[in-house]
Design a protein around this motif. Sequence first.
Motif, PDB file in Angstrom:
ATOM      1  N   GLU A  65       0.840  -1.198   0.000  1.00 53.94           N
ATOM      2  CA  GLU A  65       0.000   0.000   0.000  1.00 53.94           C
ATOM      3  C   GLU A  65       0.872   1.243   0.000  1.00 53.94           C
ATOM      4  O   GLU A  65       1.885   1.299   0.690  1.00 53.94           O
ATOM      5  CB  GLU A  65      -0.909   0.008   1.232  1.00 53.94           C
ATOM      6  CG  GLU A  65      -1.951   1.119   1.231  1.00 53.94           C
ATOM      7  CD  GLU A  65      -2.893   1.031   2.415  1.00 53.94           C
ATOM      8  OE1 GLU A  65      -2.508   1.510   3.501  1.00 53.94           O
ATOM      9  OE2 GLU A  65      -4.006   0.477   2.262  1.00 53.94           O
ATOM     10  N   ALA A  69      -2.713   6.104   0.369  1.00 58.35           N
ATOM     11  CA  ALA A  69      -3.929   5.299   0.235  1.00 58.35           C
ATOM     12  C   ALA A  69      -5.035   5.643   1.243  1.00 58.35           C
ATOM     13  O   ALA A  69      -6.213   5.699   0.871  1.00 58.35           O
ATOM     14  CB  ALA A  69      -3.577   3.816   0.317  1.00 58.35           C
ATOM     15  N   PRO A  70      -4.725   5.885   2.541  1.00 63.77           N
ATOM     16  CA  PRO A  70      -5.811   6.177   3.494  1.00 63.77           C
ATOM     17  C   PRO A  70      -6.571   7.471   3.197  1.00 63.77           C
ATOM     18  O   PRO A  70      -7.644   7.695   3.756  1.00 63.77           O
ATOM     19  CB  PRO A  70      -5.064   6.286   4.839  1.00 63.77           C
ATOM     20  CG  PRO A  70      -3.804   5.523   4.648  1.00 63.77           C
ATOM     21  CD  PRO A  70      -3.431   5.767   3.220  1.00 63.77           C
ATOM     22  N   TYR A  71      -6.022   8.296   2.315  1.00 61.75           N
ATOM     23  CA  TYR A  71      -6.660   9.580   2.017  1.00 61.75           C
ATOM     24  C   TYR A  71      -7.396   9.553   0.680  1.00 61.75           C
ATOM     25  O   TYR A  71      -7.907  10.569   0.220  1.00 61.75           O
ATOM     26  CB  TYR A  71      -5.604  10.691   2.005  1.00 61.75           C
ATOM     27  CG  TYR A  71      -4.762  10.694   3.258  1.00 61.75           C
ATOM     28  CD1 TYR A  71      -5.243  11.249   4.441  1.00 61.75           C
ATOM     29  CD2 TYR A  71      -3.497  10.102   3.278  1.00 61.75           C
ATOM     30  CE1 TYR A  71      -4.485  11.221   5.611  1.00 61.75           C
ATOM     31  CE2 TYR A  71      -2.732  10.076   4.439  1.00 61.75           C
ATOM     32  CZ  TYR A  71      -3.230  10.635   5.590  1.00 61.75           C
ATOM     33  OH  TYR A  71      -2.470  10.605   6.742  1.00 61.75           O
ATOM     34  N   SER A  74     -11.197   3.831  -1.498  1.00 56.79           N
ATOM     35  CA  SER A  74     -10.964   2.502  -2.055  1.00 56.79           C
ATOM     36  C   SER A  74     -12.080   2.216  -3.053  1.00 56.79           C
ATOM     37  O   SER A  74     -13.108   2.909  -3.086  1.00 56.79           O
ATOM     38  CB  SER A  74     -10.973   1.450  -0.949  1.00 56.79           C
ATOM     39  OG  SER A  74     -12.283   1.336  -0.401  1.00 56.79           O
ATOM     40  N   GLN A  77     -15.249   1.589  -1.089  1.00 56.22           N
ATOM     41  CA  GLN A  77     -15.871   2.804  -0.579  1.00 56.22           C
ATOM     42  C   GLN A  77     -16.545   3.598  -1.696  1.00 56.22           C
ATOM     43  O   GLN A  77     -17.653   4.110  -1.530  1.00 56.22           O
ATOM     44  CB  GLN A  77     -14.809   3.669   0.107  1.00 56.22           C
ATOM     45  CG  GLN A  77     -14.299   3.087   1.409  1.00 56.22           C
ATOM     46  CD  GLN A  77     -13.080   3.841   1.934  1.00 56.22           C
ATOM     47  OE1 GLN A  77     -12.311   4.424   1.171  1.00 56.22           O
ATOM     48  NE2 GLN A  77     -12.905   3.833   3.249  1.00 56.22           N
ATOM     49  N   ASP A 205     -12.431  11.474  -5.281  1.00 51.30           N
ATOM     50  CA  ASP A 205     -11.315  11.755  -4.387  1.00 51.30           C
ATOM     51  C   ASP A 205     -11.074  13.255  -4.268  1.00 51.30           C
ATOM     52  O   ASP A 205     -11.289  14.011  -5.213  1.00 51.30           O
ATOM     53  CB  ASP A 205     -10.048  11.083  -4.904  1.00 51.30           C
ATOM     54  CG  ASP A 205     -10.084   9.582  -4.764  1.00 51.30           C
ATOM     55  OD1 ASP A 205      -9.748   8.903  -5.739  1.00 51.30           O
ATOM     56  OD2 ASP A 205     -10.451   9.094  -3.682  1.00 51.30           O
ATOM     57  N   ASN A 213      -0.723  11.659  -5.147  1.00 48.11           N
ATOM     58  CA  ASN A 213      -0.608  10.330  -5.738  1.00 48.11           C
ATOM     59  C   ASN A 213      -0.014  10.380  -7.143  1.00 48.11           C
ATOM     60  O   ASN A 213       0.827   9.557  -7.512  1.00 48.11           O
ATOM     61  CB  ASN A 213      -1.995   9.675  -5.779  1.00 48.11           C
ATOM     62  CG  ASN A 213      -1.942   8.202  -6.073  1.00 48.11           C
ATOM     63  OD1 ASN A 213      -1.013   7.508  -5.668  1.00 48.11           O
ATOM     64  ND2 ASN A 213      -2.933   7.705  -6.790  1.00 48.11           N
ATOM     65  N   LYS A 308      -9.275  12.609   5.595  1.00 47.76           N
ATOM     66  CA  LYS A 308      -9.508  11.250   6.105  1.00 47.76           C
ATOM     67  C   LYS A 308     -10.774  11.223   6.972  1.00 47.76           C
ATOM     68  O   LYS A 308     -11.584  10.292   6.897  1.00 47.76           O
ATOM     69  CB  LYS A 308      -8.308  10.765   6.919  1.00 47.76           C
ATOM     70  CG  LYS A 308      -8.435   9.313   7.369  1.00 47.76           C
ATOM     71  CD  LYS A 308      -7.353   8.935   8.368  1.00 47.76           C
ATOM     72  CE  LYS A 308      -6.034   8.702   7.699  1.00 47.76           C
ATOM     73  NZ  LYS A 308      -5.027   8.128   8.648  1.00 47.76           N
ATOM     74  N   LYS A 309     -10.942  12.242   7.783  1.00 48.81           N
ATOM     75  CA  LYS A 309     -12.138  12.355   8.621  1.00 48.81           C
ATOM     76  C   LYS A 309     -13.390  12.439   7.752  1.00 48.81           C
ATOM     77  O   LYS A 309     -14.421  11.819   8.048  1.00 48.81           O
ATOM     78  CB  LYS A 309     -12.016  13.602   9.499  1.00 48.81           C
ATOM     79  CG  LYS A 309     -13.163  13.822  10.471  1.00 48.81           C
ATOM     80  CD  LYS A 309     -12.901  15.085  11.312  1.00 48.81           C
ATOM     81  CE  LYS A 309     -14.089  15.389  12.229  1.00 48.81           C
ATOM     82  NZ  LYS A 309     -13.843  16.632  13.011  1.00 48.81           N
ATOM     83  N   ARG A 312     -14.332   9.005   6.312  1.00 44.95           N
ATOM     84  CA  ARG A 312     -15.006   8.170   7.312  1.00 44.95           C
ATOM     85  C   ARG A 312     -16.468   8.583   7.460  1.00 44.95           C
ATOM     86  O   ARG A 312     -17.360   7.727   7.532  1.00 44.95           O
ATOM     87  CB  ARG A 312     -14.296   8.266   8.665  1.00 44.95           C
ATOM     88  CG  ARG A 312     -12.968   7.536   8.737  1.00 44.95           C
ATOM     89  CD  ARG A 312     -12.532   7.321  10.184  1.00 44.95           C
ATOM     90  NE  ARG A 312     -12.322   8.587  10.870  1.00 44.95           N
ATOM     91  CZ  ARG A 312     -11.158   9.200  10.977  1.00 44.95           C
ATOM     92  NH1 ARG A 312     -10.080   8.683  10.406  1.00 44.95           N
ATOM     93  NH2 ARG A 312     -11.042  10.344  11.639  1.00 44.95           N
TER      94      ARG A 312
END
Length: 324
Positions: A65, A69-71, A74, A77, A205, A213, A308-309, A312
């Motif tokens: 990864e 990736a966490p931002y 996926s 998602q 995104d 990225n 990121k928040k 979620r």
Amino acid sequence: MNSSPAPGRPKAAVVLATAAVLMAGGCSSSSPSPSSSGPSRPQDAAVVMPEVSSVPRLITAADRELPIAPYLLSDKQSDELTAAQAELTEQCMARFGFRYTSPAPAAVFRPRTPTQFRYGVTDPEAAAVDGFAPPGSRTAPTAVEPAALSAETTLVLTGTNDPHVKPGSTAAGGQVHKGRKIPVGGCVGEARTRLLSEGPEAGGDAQLPNDINIDSFESSRKHPLVRAVFAKWSQCMEARGLSYPDPLAAGGDSAWRTGTASAKEKAAARADADCKTRNNVVGVWYAVDSALQRQAIARNSAALAEIKKSIRARVKLATAVLAG
């Protein structure tokens, strides 16, 4: 079955580093939305090449990864957000007396992971069969012509019939249909707002992580370690009668822009993958790519934490919608 604007899909990006210098992860929109915003990268900003202390030995990066990736959304998602927007849009249309069915998302090629083909072909055996293009990527999705919508349906769905106004945008909506006020952006706009996906990205995104990225991939090619390993790769290819300065030039050769892989392409792709393995091209490239991303993440930590928040929160809302 009718059509409506759909949420943006993540990356696509550097998904195929094969023909035409394929991108880094993702299909994203051009500017940040209120729900997932952050400062975009400075234009023409100089990139400071980071030190790379550790280089893994990799044949493929498919199961690795990247730090960004966490931002980024996926595929799972993104699919949940798309499905939730469709559900909310249909519910809104029903309130206005319309039986509306959102169109199914177009079937598009997806790698197994965002990094599966980021650095081009890596499996000599697969390359000997499919050439530079991953299996299934040469076949264009079948275009489905959307059913024509009446002016009344379009107005409620998108908030406008005006060709000069963007459907589903904050500039649309506000009219009254059978005693009910059409929401801002129509039913599409209402669905996006409820999912915190309003704005230019339409649920895709955020601009900042998408830029990071893509930029890290582009900048990594200029790093001394990558340039050095590309030189070794090029020598390896030269020994096989193939002259390319780097793997992207090999994968992007215009000779490969065909419906099926020729014997020459298959041989070149197999050589590419083998020379990558012999010289640990993927390990070096991935290490530099990751270091550049970590550097950019550190510079933009506060904005990325908010993104990121936001992801979620959006996914939580989508899950609740799909759970009924």
